[in-house]
Design a protein around this motif. Structure first.
Motif: not given
Length: 184
Positions: A136-155, A157-163
């Motif tokens: 469960i801890a490993l799954i939570h860690k993996t989910a957190e990493e995926k969330r971070a990656i997704t948030e980073a990609k979204r950020g 993409s938003v920067l590219k769109a603003e530029e």
């Protein structure tokens, strides 16, 4: 003197007043009916004084001796029977005690086995619980990493769109991807 006669009455046997009419053949063939006392230790006093033995004393003596003999035999048989009953009861109690001890030892043995099995199961349960918690801890860690990656990609993409939007405003043109949607 009266006290001595009373003491003699306690010790003397009671003699029947009249002998039953019997022939010699009957006397030899049939046993004399028994009179069983209710308690062997108690001698009853009779209110009637004992009568003297009739002239034919040997017949009465034989009858009394036969009665005493049968009473002795009955007493011996009764004592033997009581002895055998007590032996049987003691044997049965001994066997019941042995059976109870055997049952208790077997129960204790099985309860010890059950306790060992329960301990093993508890250890296994704790081990698997730990494994599941780790997963469960490993799954939570993996989910957190995926969330971070997704948030980073979204950020990004938003920067590219603003530029791109800033670039389009500076040039005064519309983005190419947007024109496809609005072009007719």
């Amino acid at each position: 003197m009266a006290a001595e006669e009373a003491n003699k009455l306690e010790v003397q046997h009671e003699w029947p007043a009249e002998p039953p009419p019997t022939t010699e053949v009957e006397n030899k063939a049939t046993p004399v009916p028994e009179e069983k006392p209710t308690d062997d230790a108690v001698v009853e006093k009779s209110e009637k004084p004992c009568e003297e033995k009739p002239a034919e004393g040997s017949k009465y003596r034989d009858d009394v001796l036969a009665r005493v003999t049968t009473e002795m035999k009955d007493g011996l048989i009764k004592a033997w029977e009581e002895s055998e009953r007590s032996k049987i009861e003691n044997r049965a109690q001994k066997k019941l005690a042995a059976i109870g001890a055997w049952e208790n030892s077997k129960k204790a043995e099985l309860e010890a086995k059950l306790k060992k099995i329960e301990e093993k199961l508890e250890k296994k349960k704790a081990k698997y619980t730990e494994k599941m918690k780790n997963k469960i801890a490993l799954i939570h860690k993996t989910a957190e990493e995926k969330r971070a990656i997704t948030e980073a990609k979204r950020g990004e993409s938003v920067l590219k769109a603003e530029e791109l939007a800033a670039k389009c405003r500076a040039i005064g043109s519309t983005p190419k991807k947007l024109t496809r949607w609005f072009s007719s």
